[in-house]
Write an enzyme that holds these catalytic residues in place. Structure first.
Site, PDB file in Angstrom:
ATOM      1  N   TRP A 106      30.228   0.335  14.629  1.00  0.00           N
ATOM      2  CA  TRP A 106      29.591   0.074  13.328  1.00  0.00           C
ATOM      3  C   TRP A 106      29.092  -1.354  13.244  1.00  0.00           C
ATOM      4  CZ3 TRP A 106      28.031   4.337  11.720  1.00  0.00           C
ATOM      5  CH2 TRP A 106      28.814   5.490  11.744  1.00  0.00           C
ATOM      6  N   ASP A 174      31.694  -5.000   5.816  1.00  0.00           N
ATOM      7  CA  ASP A 174      31.699  -3.545   5.706  1.00  0.00           C
ATOM      8  C   ASP A 174      33.160  -3.152   5.494  1.00  0.00           C
ATOM      9  OD1 ASP A 174      31.655  -0.808   6.128  1.00  0.00           O
ATOM     10  OD2 ASP A 174      30.506  -0.904   7.995  1.00  0.00           O
ATOM     11  N   LYS A 198      35.291   7.742   2.728  1.00  0.00           N
ATOM     12  CA  LYS A 198      36.584   7.524   3.371  1.00  0.00           C
ATOM     13  C   LYS A 198      37.698   7.398   2.327  1.00  0.00           C
ATOM     14  CE  LYS A 198      33.915   6.893   7.078  1.00  0.00           C
ATOM     15  NZ  LYS A 198      32.967   5.931   7.621  1.00  0.00           N
TER      16      LYS A 198
HETATM   17  C1  LIG Z   1      31.792   5.653   8.270  1.00  0.00           C
HETATM   18  C2  LIG Z   1      31.419   4.245   8.454  1.00  0.00           C
HETATM   19  C3  LIG Z   1      30.074   3.823   8.421  1.00  0.00           C
HETATM   20  C4  LIG Z   1      28.917   4.783   8.268  1.00  0.00           C
HETATM   21  O1  LIG Z   1      28.831   5.213   6.984  1.00  0.00           O
HETATM   22  P1  LIG Z   1      27.599   6.104   6.469  1.00  0.00           P
HETATM   23  O2  LIG Z   1      27.932   6.266   5.025  1.00  0.00           O
HETATM   24  O3  LIG Z   1      27.623   7.377   7.257  1.00  0.00           O
HETATM   25  O4  LIG Z   1      26.356   5.337   6.687  1.00  0.00           O
HETATM   26  C5  LIG Z   1      29.810   2.474   8.558  1.00  0.00           C
HETATM   27  N1  LIG Z   1      30.805   1.581   8.719  1.00  0.00           N
HETATM   28  C6  LIG Z   1      32.096   1.953   8.776  1.00  0.00           C
HETATM   29  C7  LIG Z   1      33.146   0.914   8.959  1.00  0.00           C
HETATM   30  C8  LIG Z   1      32.442   3.289   8.648  1.00  0.00           C
HETATM   31  O5  LIG Z   1      33.729   3.666   8.694  1.00  0.00           O
END
Ligand SMILES: *Cc1c(COP(=O)(O)O)cnc(C)c1O
Length: 367
Positions: A106, A174, A198
């Site tokens: 990511w 993030d 999540k």
């Molecule tokens: C799941 C995840 C993403 C991707 O998320 P989307 O909503 O599918 O764009 C990005 N960063 C992290 C840390 C994630 O766990």
């Protein structure tokens, strides 16, 4: 029958939340409507939206000089919006510098996207050891527009044990897979973002928490829907927001508040993770590939100690299949890294972790 769902995302939601949403499906708050049928600008929807934001502010302790935005496009669209709004230049003028720390898939996706709009530097990476640790954070160049980290790395199961001090350079993170899992000092960050699927609610909603001084720096050519200033000025209602997702997030936040809030869930999360890591430490057949100080509370990858590739693959396939049959689902590791992974977000009860350990111990007896 409900299963224990260890999916990395979209992932399990609290049963109470799902039951309440089901009860309110056709008539919410005596309106005679489903939330899905309400105008986002109606008097019926307004309190739902406002309650969600207020609860998020309360639970995370978001200071008043930060805006909370409910957007679409997932965390992945933030990979683009952040550099577009904070580092891209006007037509013909220079891009600004942006620092990214490479801690896995990511983080890499975020920096790859940023490289289109910013002058990206990556002064640290843990790629040398398959991302099984968090590297030391180098000092930020003082002329960087921002410094980006991925606080919890969902795929490899690492987490920053402490927040780097980036001085005057805004820190961006993030927090898709760790939002509300532990207390977090929002004031240390310029911007935080998380896809909802999540720890917050259904996929389709993205939460952005942005310090006000970082709003309003997008170049004129930025598409309207990708500008923080427009979303902030319109309180997330420049266009139709993901109304139903925001409502479910509100129910999840209410559930979390009733449980005692973030410090209480953090205690539960530590207990769950410790239980599973201790099991792995003592297991003859499985181990955690992640360095101890960098271990995630939310995503716990584990692999066979067996080193023969064929036998290893066989153990993994059989484990995931038999666990599934026993009501413990979605334990396969990410398609890029293999192995197994137990994602144990806020909604996973400790009983689920205990059931997983009991299953794994029994499975070990068959090896
Ligand atoms: C799941 C995840 C993403 C991707 O998320 P989307 O909503 O599918 O764009 C990005 N960063 C992290 C840390 C994630 O766990």
């Amino acid at each position: 029958m409900r299963v224990y769902n260890f999916s990395p995302g979209p992932s399990a939601l609290p049963l109470e939340v799902l039951e309440r949403a089901a009860k309110e499906m056709t008539d919410t708050n005596g309106t005679g409507q489903s939330v899905m049928e309400m105008s986002h600008r109606s008097k019926d929807y307004k309190p739902i939206f406002e309650r969600t934001e207020a609860l998020l502010r309360e639970l995370m302790g978001i200071p008043s000089n930060y805006k909370v935005l409910f957007l679409q496009g997932g965390a992945s669209l933030q990979f683009s919006m952040i550099p577009l709004n904070l580092a891209a230049g006007e037509q013909g003028s220079a891009k600004k510098k942006a620092v990214y720390i490479d801690t896995g898939v990511w983080a890499k996706k975020a920096s790859d996207e940023a490289a289109k709009y910013a002058e990206v530097s990556i002064p640290a990476s843990s790629k040398d050891k398959a991302y099984a640790y968090i590297p030391a954070a180098p000092k930020a160049d003082s002329d960087a527009a921002y410094y980006h980290i991925t606080l919890n790395n969902t795929i490899v199961g690492t987490k920053w044990a402490s927040i780097p001090d980036t001085g005057a350079v805004p820190l961006i993170s993030d927090i898709s897979s760790c939002i509300l899992s532990e207390p977090l000092d929002v004031s240390k960050f310029g911007l935080l973002y998380a896809g909802a699927q999540k720890n917050l609610g259904p996929a389709g909603t993205t939460v952005v928490i942005i310090r006000e001084d970082l709003i309003g720096h997008a170049p004129a050519w930025t598409p309207a829907l990708l500008r923080y200033d427009i979303h902030a000025a319109e309180a997330s209602m420049y266009n139709t927001p993901p109304c139903y997702g925001i409502y479910i997030i509100g129910l999840v936040l209410e559930w979390l508040k009733n449980l005692g809030g973030v410090s209480v869930i953090a205690q539960k999360n530590r207990e769950k993770a410790n239980l599973f890591y201790s099991y792995l430490e003592s297991s003859k057949h499985f181990l955690s590939p992640v360095e101890k100080v960098s271990r995630s509370l939310m995503n716990i990858p584990f692999v066979p100690r067996e080193t023969d590739p064929e036998k290893r693959k066989d153990i993994e396939t059989r484990f995931v299949k038999e666990a599934g049959a026993a009501g413990l689902v979605n334990l396969a590791g990410h398609r890029l890294v293999g192995g197994m992974r137990a994602s144990i977000y806020n909604a996973m009860p400790i009983e689920g972790v205990k059931a997983l350990i009991a299953f794994a111990e029994k499975f070990e007896g068959s090896l």
